[in-house]
Design a protein around this motif. Sequence first.
Motif, PDB file in Angstrom:
ATOM      1  N   MET A   1       0.847  -1.190   0.000  1.00  0.00           N
ATOM      2  CA  MET A   1       0.000   0.000   0.000  1.00  0.00           C
ATOM      3  C   MET A   1       0.887   1.246   0.000  1.00  0.00           C
ATOM      4  O   MET A   1       1.677   1.443   0.931  1.00  0.00           O
ATOM      5  CB  MET A   1      -0.908   0.006   1.230  1.00  0.00           C
ATOM      6  N   LYS A   2       0.767   2.049  -1.035  1.00  0.00           N
ATOM      7  CA  LYS A   2       1.584   3.253  -1.151  1.00  0.00           C
ATOM      8  C   LYS A   2       0.770   4.451  -0.661  1.00  0.00           C
ATOM      9  O   LYS A   2      -0.129   4.929  -1.347  1.00  0.00           O
ATOM     10  CB  LYS A   2       2.033   3.448  -2.593  1.00  0.00           C
ATOM     11  N   ILE A   3       1.113   4.926   0.530  1.00  0.00           N
ATOM     12  CA  ILE A   3       0.365   6.003   1.169  1.00  0.00           C
ATOM     13  C   ILE A   3       1.009   7.342   0.830  1.00  0.00           C
ATOM     14  O   ILE A   3       2.218   7.526   1.001  1.00  0.00           O
ATOM     15  CB  ILE A   3       0.307   5.805   2.700  1.00  0.00           C
ATOM     16  N   LYS A   4       0.176   8.277   0.372  1.00  0.00           N
ATOM     17  CA  LYS A   4       0.668   9.614   0.047  1.00  0.00           C
ATOM     18  C   LYS A   4       0.584  10.542   1.256  1.00  0.00           C
ATOM     19  O   LYS A   4       1.517  11.318   1.523  1.00  0.00           O
ATOM     20  CB  LYS A   4      -0.146  10.197  -1.114  1.00  0.00           C
ATOM     21  N   SER A   5      -0.542  10.491   1.976  1.00  0.00           N
ATOM     22  CA  SER A   5      -0.721  11.432   3.083  1.00  0.00           C
ATOM     23  C   SER A   5      -1.768  10.925   4.066  1.00  0.00           C
ATOM     24  O   SER A   5      -2.604  10.071   3.741  1.00  0.00           O
ATOM     25  CB  SER A   5      -1.153  12.814   2.565  1.00  0.00           C
ATOM     26  N   VAL A   6      -1.703  11.483   5.264  1.00  0.00           N
ATOM     27  CA  VAL A   6      -2.723  11.249   6.288  1.00  0.00           C
ATOM     28  C   VAL A   6      -3.209  12.607   6.762  1.00  0.00           C
ATOM     29  O   VAL A   6      -2.411  13.481   7.098  1.00  0.00           O
ATOM     30  CB  VAL A   6      -2.164  10.456   7.493  1.00  0.00           C
ATOM     31  N   VAL A  36      -6.821   8.686   4.963  1.00  0.00           N
ATOM     32  CA  VAL A  36      -5.558   8.182   4.434  1.00  0.00           C
ATOM     33  C   VAL A  36      -5.672   8.136   2.919  1.00  0.00           C
ATOM     34  O   VAL A  36      -6.554   7.459   2.377  1.00  0.00           O
ATOM     35  CB  VAL A  36      -5.238   6.781   4.986  1.00  0.00           C
ATOM     36  N   GLN A  37      -4.791   8.856   2.228  1.00  0.00           N
ATOM     37  CA  GLN A  37      -4.839   8.921   0.765  1.00  0.00           C
ATOM     38  C   GLN A  37      -3.667   8.166   0.171  1.00  0.00           C
ATOM     39  O   GLN A  37      -2.523   8.312   0.634  1.00  0.00           O
ATOM     40  CB  GLN A  37      -4.823  10.371   0.283  1.00  0.00           C
ATOM     41  N   ASP A  38      -3.943   7.369  -0.867  1.00  0.00           N
ATOM     42  CA  ASP A  38      -2.838   6.667  -1.531  1.00  0.00           C
ATOM     43  C   ASP A  38      -2.338   7.481  -2.725  1.00  0.00           C
ATOM     44  O   ASP A  38      -2.864   8.562  -3.032  1.00  0.00           O
ATOM     45  CB  ASP A  38      -3.245   5.241  -1.936  1.00  0.00           C
ATOM     46  N   THR A  39      -1.337   6.964  -3.407  1.00  0.00           N
ATOM     47  CA  THR A  39      -0.715   7.708  -4.504  1.00  0.00           C
ATOM     48  C   THR A  39      -1.601   7.790  -5.741  1.00  0.00           C
ATOM     49  O   THR A  39      -1.319   8.560  -6.657  1.00  0.00           O
ATOM     50  CB  THR A  39       0.635   7.069  -4.875  1.00  0.00           C
ATOM     51  N   GLU A  40      -2.690   7.012  -5.764  1.00  0.00           N
ATOM     52  CA  GLU A  40      -3.639   7.052  -6.880  1.00  0.00           C
ATOM     53  C   GLU A  40      -4.813   7.979  -6.583  1.00  0.00           C
ATOM     54  O   GLU A  40      -5.706   8.144  -7.423  1.00  0.00           O
ATOM     55  CB  GLU A  40      -4.164   5.640  -7.173  1.00  0.00           C
ATOM     56  N   GLY A  41      -4.843   8.561  -5.390  1.00  0.00           N
ATOM     57  CA  GLY A  41      -5.908   9.499  -5.050  1.00  0.00           C
ATOM     58  C   GLY A  41      -7.080   8.913  -4.294  1.00  0.00           C
ATOM     59  O   GLY A  41      -8.016   9.637  -3.936  1.00  0.00           O
ATOM     60  N   HIS A  83      -0.592  -4.945   3.575  1.00  0.00           N
ATOM     61  CA  HIS A  83      -1.948  -5.192   4.075  1.00  0.00           C
ATOM     62  C   HIS A  83      -2.129  -4.467   5.404  1.00  0.00           C
ATOM     63  O   HIS A  83      -1.183  -4.389   6.208  1.00  0.00           O
ATOM     64  CB  HIS A  83      -2.151  -6.715   4.262  1.00  0.00           C
ATOM     65  N   PRO A  84      -3.334  -3.937   5.686  1.00  0.00           N
ATOM     66  CA  PRO A  84      -3.533  -3.206   6.951  1.00  0.00           C
ATOM     67  C   PRO A  84      -3.321  -4.062   8.196  1.00  0.00           C
ATOM     68  O   PRO A  84      -3.002  -3.526   9.257  1.00  0.00           O
ATOM     69  CB  PRO A  84      -4.989  -2.719   6.852  1.00  0.00           C
ATOM     70  N   PHE A 366      -0.308  15.214   6.943  1.00  0.00           N
ATOM     71  CA  PHE A 366       1.059  14.729   7.103  1.00  0.00           C
ATOM     72  C   PHE A 366       1.429  13.908   5.878  1.00  0.00           C
ATOM     73  O   PHE A 366       0.739  12.961   5.513  1.00  0.00           O
ATOM     74  CB  PHE A 366       1.167  13.851   8.365  1.00  0.00           C
ATOM     75  N   SER A 367       2.533  14.276   5.235  1.00  0.00           N
ATOM     76  CA  SER A 367       2.991  13.559   4.040  1.00  0.00           C
ATOM     77  C   SER A 367       3.586  12.213   4.436  1.00  0.00           C
ATOM     78  O   SER A 367       4.273  12.091   5.454  1.00  0.00           O
ATOM     79  CB  SER A 367       4.020  14.389   3.293  1.00  0.00           C
ATOM     80  N   SER A 368       3.325  11.212   3.613  1.00  0.00           N
ATOM     81  CA  SER A 368       3.899   9.883   3.852  1.00  0.00           C
ATOM     82  C   SER A 368       4.919   9.526   2.797  1.00  0.00           C
ATOM     83  O   SER A 368       5.414   8.391   2.753  1.00  0.00           O
ATOM     84  CB  SER A 368       2.779   8.831   3.882  1.00  0.00           C
ATOM     85  N   LEU A 369       5.221  10.450   1.889  1.00  0.00           N
ATOM     86  CA  LEU A 369       6.162  10.175   0.809  1.00  0.00           C
ATOM     87  C   LEU A 369       7.577  10.605   1.185  1.00  0.00           C
ATOM     88  O   LEU A 369       7.767  11.508   2.000  1.00  0.00           O
ATOM     89  CB  LEU A 369       5.717  10.902  -0.461  1.00  0.00           C
TER      90      LEU A 369
END
Length: 369
Positions: A1-6, A36-41, A83-84, A366-369
Amino acid sequence: MKIKSVTLHVISMPLKKPFVTHLQTVKEREGIIVEVQDTEGLCGLGEGVAFSTPWYTEETVKTSYHILKDVLIPLMNNKPFQHPEEIGKRFEAVRGNAMAKAALEMALWDLYARQQQKPLWKLIGGVREEILSGAVIGAGDTEEMVKQAEELVEEGYQRIKVKISPESDIQIVRELRAQFPALSLLADANSAYSLGDKAKLQALDEFHLEMIEQPLGIDDLVEHSILQKEIATPICLDESIVTPHDMKSAIHLNSCGVVNIKLGRVGGYTSALEIYHLCRQHHIRVWCGGMIEFGVSRAHNLALSTLEGFTIPGDISSSSNYWEEDIITSPIVVNNGVVKRLEGAGIGVELNRKRLSEVSLSKETFSSL
């Protein structure tokens, strides 16, 4: 899971009417909404259900926010995961703070299900198409509590939970049972009693309650085991069950016949599912409790309650029972005592951005990248 931001939203909304227990009267409900947003939006949603003061557990909105911001989000970002459930296990390195853990982990489960384009209930093994709904009557005078019960029964609720204490128990239970002889009725003590009150608790047996929830200490298992041998009414444990280890200990001691599973109290789905399976293996009944939630947590409760075995009506009342307007675009609605499971991807609801903005106290990303 590629997380962009929380993103953490702290919100506050007034209840339509105060919620009263012997511990606290809640008029305004604060909470934390987690995105929680992933890199695909895609966005997954979670909710922190701690209260403003530590009357239910030691956590508060402020302490949960600190743990999310300074501990859990950095820990999530520490290394990749697929996986979560991996995050649920990773968070075990942090002691306590179950509600903060659950808020972020729930959002990750929702995001994961949306990424799979499947309802979350399907991913966790849910099967129930309809969820039985119960409602809660706060403490008050007998006439007022009976009136609340009448209104809820007229709305179709199949189970009523009444708050009791040593100063207010037999009279209200007797009156409710007289008014509603066939109603599924349970009493919630929020740890108001001690073993010295055994006679009072035994006196409730004649009213054929579904259960008595958490009569003794919030972290107790031993005295509940002693009490269960002395009363016919099944004991339901709530605050005492925080971890799967607690559940194993309660099983070993025969401390209860029922467990109230709350995602926030046990730290999220990873822990909740383990507790659920332990209960199923040992023939302990389960149901889903509520925390005066907003719509996000309410939708997560619906997903959990689709699991086989959640046959006792849960604390999943209509959004309108608490709020003039909820923060989700499709409020939860109870019809004739049941709620249909939500068929959309993830938890099946979206945020009402306008309403969220109206009730927000703060927002931080908060950025996760």
